[in-house]
Design a protein around this motif. Structure first.
Motif, PDB file in Angstrom:
ATOM      1  N   TYR B  52       0.877  -1.173   0.128  1.00 22.14           N
ATOM      2  CA  TYR B  52       0.001   0.214  -0.092  1.00 22.14           C
ATOM      3  C   TYR B  52       0.832   1.321  -0.313  1.00 22.14           C
ATOM      4  O   TYR B  52       0.580   2.100  -0.812  1.00 22.14           O
ATOM      5  N   ILE B  53       1.960   1.418   1.048  1.00 22.95           N
ATOM      6  CA  ILE B  53       2.632   2.596   1.077  1.00 22.95           C
ATOM      7  C   ILE B  53       3.910   2.191   0.200  1.00 22.95           C
ATOM      8  O   ILE B  53       4.740   1.738   0.413  1.00 22.95           O
ATOM      9  N   VAL B  54       3.601   2.608  -1.120  1.00 21.96           N
ATOM     10  CA  VAL B  54       4.837   2.343  -2.171  1.00 21.96           C
ATOM     11  C   VAL B  54       5.840   3.089  -1.746  1.00 21.96           C
ATOM     12  O   VAL B  54       6.956   2.572  -2.078  1.00 21.96           O
ATOM     13  N   ASN B  55       5.954   4.166  -1.392  1.00 16.59           N
ATOM     14  CA  ASN B  55       7.032   5.030  -1.208  1.00 16.59           C
ATOM     15  C   ASN B  55       6.915   5.926  -0.088  1.00 16.59           C
ATOM     16  O   ASN B  55       5.895   7.011   0.147  1.00 16.59           O
ATOM     17  N   ALA B  58       6.404   9.889  -0.115  1.00 12.27           N
ATOM     18  CA  ALA B  58       4.997  10.920  -0.126  1.00 12.27           C
ATOM     19  C   ALA B  58       4.493  10.954   1.199  1.00 12.27           C
ATOM     20  O   ALA B  58       4.016  12.123   1.348  1.00 12.27           O
ATOM     21  N   ILE B  63       3.117  15.111   5.224  1.00 16.00           N
ATOM     22  CA  ILE B  63       2.604  15.157   6.609  1.00 16.00           C
ATOM     23  C   ILE B  63       3.816  15.842   7.529  1.00 16.00           C
ATOM     24  O   ILE B  63       3.665  16.855   8.320  1.00 16.00           O
ATOM     25  N   MET B 230      -3.863  18.706  15.453  1.00 19.89           N
ATOM     26  CA  MET B 230      -4.402  17.961  14.772  1.00 19.89           C
ATOM     27  C   MET B 230      -3.451  16.924  14.068  1.00 19.89           C
ATOM     28  O   MET B 230      -3.356  15.742  14.054  1.00 19.89           O
ATOM     29  N   LEU B 231      -2.198  17.571  13.568  1.00 17.05           N
ATOM     30  CA  LEU B 231      -1.097  17.009  12.749  1.00 17.05           C
ATOM     31  C   LEU B 231      -0.213  15.930  13.830  1.00 17.05           C
ATOM     32  O   LEU B 231      -0.117  14.838  13.255  1.00 17.05           O
TER      33      LEU B 231
ATOM     34  N   LEU C 241      -3.020  13.595  -5.940  1.00 16.88           N
ATOM     35  CA  LEU C 241      -2.489  12.683  -6.917  1.00 16.88           C
ATOM     36  C   LEU C 241      -1.355  11.922  -6.516  1.00 16.88           C
ATOM     37  O   LEU C 241      -1.380  10.620  -6.866  1.00 16.88           O
ATOM     38  N   VAL C 242      -0.359  12.617  -6.192  1.00 17.24           N
ATOM     39  CA  VAL C 242       0.938  11.829  -5.694  1.00 17.24           C
ATOM     40  C   VAL C 242       0.710  11.271  -4.494  1.00 17.24           C
ATOM     41  O   VAL C 242       1.313   9.945  -4.613  1.00 17.24           O
ATOM     42  N   ILE C 243       0.106  11.853  -3.690  1.00 20.08           N
ATOM     43  CA  ILE C 243       0.030  10.900  -2.176  1.00 20.08           C
ATOM     44  C   ILE C 243      -0.899   9.708  -2.524  1.00 20.08           C
ATOM     45  O   ILE C 243      -0.349   8.579  -2.112  1.00 20.08           O
ATOM     46  N   ALA C 245      -1.289   7.905  -5.291  1.00 13.80           N
ATOM     47  CA  ALA C 245      -0.605   6.951  -6.313  1.00 13.80           C
ATOM     48  C   ALA C 245       0.393   6.224  -5.476  1.00 13.80           C
ATOM     49  O   ALA C 245       0.803   5.143  -5.882  1.00 13.80           O
ATOM     50  N   TYR C 246       1.078   6.840  -4.264  1.00 11.99           N
ATOM     51  CA  TYR C 246       1.972   6.035  -3.660  1.00 11.99           C
ATOM     52  C   TYR C 246       1.676   5.405  -2.415  1.00 11.99           C
ATOM     53  O   TYR C 246       2.370   5.011  -1.600  1.00 11.99           O
ATOM     54  N   ILE C 247       0.489   6.022  -1.933  1.00 14.00           N
ATOM     55  CA  ILE C 247       0.088   5.486  -0.761  1.00 14.00           C
ATOM     56  C   ILE C 247      -1.409   4.932  -1.083  1.00 14.00           C
ATOM     57  O   ILE C 247      -2.395   5.563  -0.756  1.00 14.00           O
ATOM     58  N   ASN C 248      -1.317   3.919  -1.890  1.00 11.83           N
ATOM     59  CA  ASN C 248      -2.773   3.512  -2.306  1.00 11.83           C
ATOM     60  C   ASN C 248      -3.648   2.556  -1.670  1.00 11.83           C
ATOM     61  O   ASN C 248      -4.237   1.742  -2.539  1.00 11.83           O
ATOM     62  N   HIS C 249      -3.916   2.786  -0.575  1.00 11.01           N
ATOM     63  CA  HIS C 249      -4.817   2.103   0.246  1.00 11.01           C
ATOM     64  C   HIS C 249      -5.987   3.307   0.228  1.00 11.01           C
ATOM     65  O   HIS C 249      -5.810   4.309   0.668  1.00 11.01           O
ATOM     66  N   PHE C 252      -6.550   4.934   3.853  1.00  6.44           N
ATOM     67  CA  PHE C 252      -5.405   5.624   4.318  1.00  6.44           C
ATOM     68  C   PHE C 252      -4.780   6.714   3.199  1.00  6.44           C
ATOM     69  O   PHE C 252      -4.523   7.922   3.641  1.00  6.44           O
ATOM     70  N   LEU C 256      -4.924  10.738   4.251  1.00  6.87           N
ATOM     71  CA  LEU C 256      -3.522  11.381   4.341  1.00  6.87           C
ATOM     72  C   LEU C 256      -3.932  12.712   3.356  1.00  6.87           C
ATOM     73  O   LEU C 256      -3.297  13.619   3.779  1.00  6.87           O
ATOM     74  N   PHE C 259      -5.853  15.333   5.038  1.00  8.28           N
ATOM     75  CA  PHE C 259      -5.128  15.918   6.264  1.00  8.28           C
ATOM     76  C   PHE C 259      -3.938  16.925   5.703  1.00  8.28           C
ATOM     77  O   PHE C 259      -3.578  17.897   6.164  1.00  8.28           O
TER      78      PHE C 259
END
Lengths: 315, 315, 315, 315, 315
Positions: B52-55, B58, B63, B230-231, C241-243, C245-249, C252, C256, C259
């Motif tokens: 899921y968390i490919v990179n 990002a 965050i 929040m963050l 788009l980037v988030i 694509a790389y955190i593709n759950h 989640f 993200l 936030f």
């Protein structure tokens, strides 16, 4: 305070002082050796480590980014404390020097009594500055202070200083008392509105001394120091693992681990050094030198003589 | 305020205070445990998570970068509030001490009436400082304040303080009133231009007190605090997932998750502690100690006696 | 201004205020929904997107790093404006309170004429503060101002205020005029050098008001605001788009994205709120409360009566 | 100075001003087009470029990180110059307005001679402010200055201004001269200690003018500007290569290249605009408006008449 | 100080000054050549290097992030020193100019004796400023100083300056002495409270000079400089290895290595240049020009004549 020459060898000569260095010190060097050792270990076990540490970004984003900012920012605050201390001391001296000029010019009579009064005032100003310095440096033993700064005190004054701990404050009350007494007796030749400048200068000198004292008596807040310390020591053991695993040349990886840890610890040490600019550390302000300057300025006004001074400027 | 020893064990002894720590506290420690738990979970499910968390970049760019800056910057502002509070209180005391010297030197007569007046003025200055302290600490119960700071008040003064809530202000009006009355009656031996210094000092003392009050009555702006909160809480649950997934050794990943969350929360806690430097928290300014110092300085001028003081300096 | 309780539930209770929040607002919440939607779209099309967006570092380094710094720095400057405004208003009040004490103590006669003069001076000081407040809040309608702040004006004064737009300035000239007239008539019992403190305080009050006015009349520079706005809106559409694509759950990644966008917009909103601390916004300074405090301090000096006041402190 | 409406359309209306923008300008827009072109080229040759540019992190860490900080920090310093300029001008006006009140209240006689003197003083104050403005804006031609600001000068004054280049300074010496002459002749009804406030205000006005002049005459240091310029132009050509190579969608990559370059250049332009707040640029301070305000305040004191003014407030 | 034209060729003309540049200098250019050479070597050996340097993030996070912040922050502090020096010198001049106006207006008699006294005072003020400048620049040879700044000294004054090293201080005592003497003799026509402004201005001038001297005599703290130097030189040899390895095009990689190293060294050089703004370096403040301005302002008051001046403004 270290005066360095930033011109010789295109400025490279300035980087090799050991005295006052934040690098060649027991607060940074041992840690950099630990860092280097861990880094060397990591280069030798890189294959295994990279199985665990899949991506170095995760490590650096989680730990070193915030540590880096914290240290840079701590150093900035430390520099501001250093500079505020420097400025306060400068203001203190400037105001006292002004009172010195008043001593010369506001008391015009030149009979022997006036000359004696001016001389006594000159010594009182020097005593005040010396006692202020001693308080800023935490020197509490009166005998030592009297000897070290070569104070000329009457027995009454000596007794009063022994009884109380706010010595500079007492010395200030003597100065103001002497001016009020002389003015009441008609010995100040300028009119009262001009006389009142003297009191203003004395008040501002005392305020400046208090500002310097504030820095000396209020350490950098503890929680901040503790958070920095915790992260620094986590960094020392963990960063070289990551560096060595991903820069796995045994020399390059070890050196970078060493410099990375050294850089962070040296920065922390720099902040530590600058936070309290008063004292006898190599990077502290040259207070003795300032005292000599002040004495010379009193001499140049002609209100005290060189022969009355004995403190050597050895900084 | 915590005085720490940064010399023993190459400075390492300073990192283990629990009292006043931002690490060993219920505002940081539980969160770091949550972080560690999530991190441990992530190390055990790293394979699935990395699908899921490919990179991790990002995640951290989106965050934690901005959170890190926000917290470092919040801490910087908090330190500035702390320092401004410290400076204001120092100025307040310095100006009152100056008025103390004026009390001694501007009123030269030493008949019993003058001695009594000086003594009363000394107590009025101490009362003012104590009432100012009580307002800064939010202590509103007059009986408690009188007992705690051992104020010596006339029945009239007591009544007036009970009627109004701006107690330090009323105490200041008494001081100015006493000076005007005495000067009008001819009991101040310096000429009016010099007398006017006393009023200037009193005005500056009141201004400094108001500046301290400003910090105490104006909290750090709410939206800022809310965005940080929040963050931070988003970070606590999500960062360890990413850390654990990419540093998937069960000890190393868990520890780093723990320290990363702990570092951020401890920083937030540090800011929280420093924002209001007045009060009774471990990291607050030692106001009781300052009051004692001030009382001693009045004693050293000879305008009040040690026997009249009872407040113990227990900080 | 929002007073929040940072003690209940380990401090967690403070994070859920809606009133004055920079999160639960139409300036941040809709954008975070857009961000979430784009993020959700990205998680569903991650395979295709990762063909285009080969490396997220390129994106974040190019856009979000500089945006993050800009916003943190804008918030810092906004806080400084807020704090400068707070300090200016505090100084204004402190100086006027000082003139209040002068009114009581410098005019010693207590015949009915003196009591009347003191009472009039008390009202003039309150009027000045109220008119200053009205100018800082941009309230231009004199009738409304008179009613709202319950000003007690003579018909002549009223007329003069109607003719000119610099009302606080005119009110200041009345105050100075009243002092000069009374002093010339011999109704001020302190000598001229002490009297001159009153004029100094008035001059400093006016300077402090002008400093507050400066903040209100000089918005944060436009180009800065525009650059922030441009990058924020680019971020809102592109970062998710980037988030995603790389955190593709799908949960989640969406959260993200939400936030991340919310954090940036809330920060921008916080800056917006703090930039002008005068007005009626939830996070603005409680000027009405300060006015009440000032009125009470005049009452506590005994120069005006509670019965003459009608403004309720409803903040 | 641009007043923008940050309320309409949820604040979005504020982002589209062209006048005074740092985006729609020849200093930023052409560079963003170059950036977009390079970025488009890169998206079309991504395969070849990624052979060379193996990792974008290396690029961004080496160049854009430090450039980003430099620009944010330059903008911060530029804002501080802007704000210092604004504060200095405000102080200048505040002090002159105070002298205006003194003119009205310290000279109580209302015979025709006194009225004439007050009127002349009013004009002298306005002349001083106008000449100060002209110096800050670099307007050196006296005829133009006299016409533009509608100065009312006697032939003697005119001649003197023509002979020397420090015109505001000469105007200040006239003001002080006029006060000394009148006071010596007995035409000032307040006692000397109160009179001395006027001289203090004038001295502080001159100091504030000099502080404003300092900003105008001391540009931002050249080496700093040069380093920023060098890195910006390196960025313009190289960053889009990396962005386009790794975000190789022909629209997305081109747009991001464009915005990234635009953001950096717009930031640089913003700093450029703010560094010198005096002049006729869209984002400069509305000095003409301030002059009108000052004239109105003199009118509201009744020392000059509306009919004597002709300068229109067209800002 | 370098005045640059930021308008020609859309501002591009400003980037190519060599004089005063931090780029075209022996402190930055040779290092950038070393960087380029190492970078070129790395592009030619990229395959081998990438075996060792597995991930560039590890390198940049460990070394260059903290170096970047350090340098940006050092430059910021250096600018603040520069600006504080500029402000101090401006205040010094402003206060002396004020005393110039006092010389003209407070001494109203125009008999030949008064004219002579005024002329002497004008020269004393100029001498003070010139001696202050010489001290700030470290010019210790009195003969050279007298010649260079064309001082007009009486033999007595000359002798006194030769005996002591605090020359500006001695010159200040002459000025105050001259005022006290004249006032005592009845030659100052304003009353004492107004006279006292002159002494205040002189005191503030001396304080401003001392503040400038503080900057000149207190170098940037040594440990800080050493840490920067260490990391910079580590960067110079190691960063190009990483850049060249991952951007392995022989032109692009070499150029980026060159610019990256150049950027960091140029930043360091900029800080170096700004830290001490007094002296004869291209980026130092144009003190000679300021002295000429001051002389002209004395001429414009009519207290000295153009014919008495000989110093050319060649900056």
């Amino acid at each position: 305070m270290i005066l360095y020459d930033n011109r010789r060898f295109l400025g490279y000569s300035q980087y090799f002082h050991v005295f006052g260095s934040a690098i060649f010190t027991f607060r940074s060097a041992p840690q950099s050796v630990v860092g280097a050792a861990v880094g060397y270990y990591a280069t030798q076990n890189a294959d295994e480590l990279t199985d665990y540490i899949v991506n170095p970004t995760a490590y650096f984003s989680a730990i070193s980014l915030v540590l880096g900012f914290l240290l840079v920012f701590r150093t900035q605050l430390a520099y501001m404390r250093y500079w505020e201390g420097r400025t306060s001391f400068q203001t203190l001296m400037s105001k006292l020097e002004d009172v010195g000029i008043h001593t010369k010019t506001f008391v015009r009579l030149n009979d022997s009594e006036a000359i004696k009064w001016k001389n006594a005032m000159g010594h009182m100003l020097i005593n005040y500055l010396a006692l202020a310095m001693a308080e800023l440096r935490g020197e509490r033993d009166l005998d030592e202070v009297v000897t070290k700064y070569n104070l000329s005190l009457t027995p009454d004054q000596r007794e009063e200083l022994e009884a109380f701990s706010y010595r500079a404050y007492i010395a200030m009350s003597w100065i103001m008392d002497a001016w009020v007494k002389r003015a009441t007796a008609g010995g100040v030749t300028v009119p009262p509105p001009v006389q009142s400048r003297t009191y203003q200068n004395l008040s501002e000198a005392q305020l400046a001394f208090n500002a310097a004292q504030k820095i000396q008596s209020t350490p950098f807040p503890y929680p901040f120091v503790q958070v920095c310390g915790m992260l620094l020591n986590v960094y020392m053991f963990s960063a070289p693992l990551v560096i060595g695993a991903y820069i796995n040349h045994f020399i390059f990886g070890t050196l970078l681990s060493c410099f990375s840890v050294l850089g962070f610890f040296a920065l922390n040490r720099t902040a530590d050094e600058l936070e309290d600019p008063f004292g006898h550390d190599p990077n502290d302000l040259p207070l003795d030198h300032y005292l000599c300057s002040f004495q010379e300025s009193m001499v140049s006004l002609g209100i005290i003589q060189y022969s009355e001074l004995q403190v050597a400027d050895d900084e």
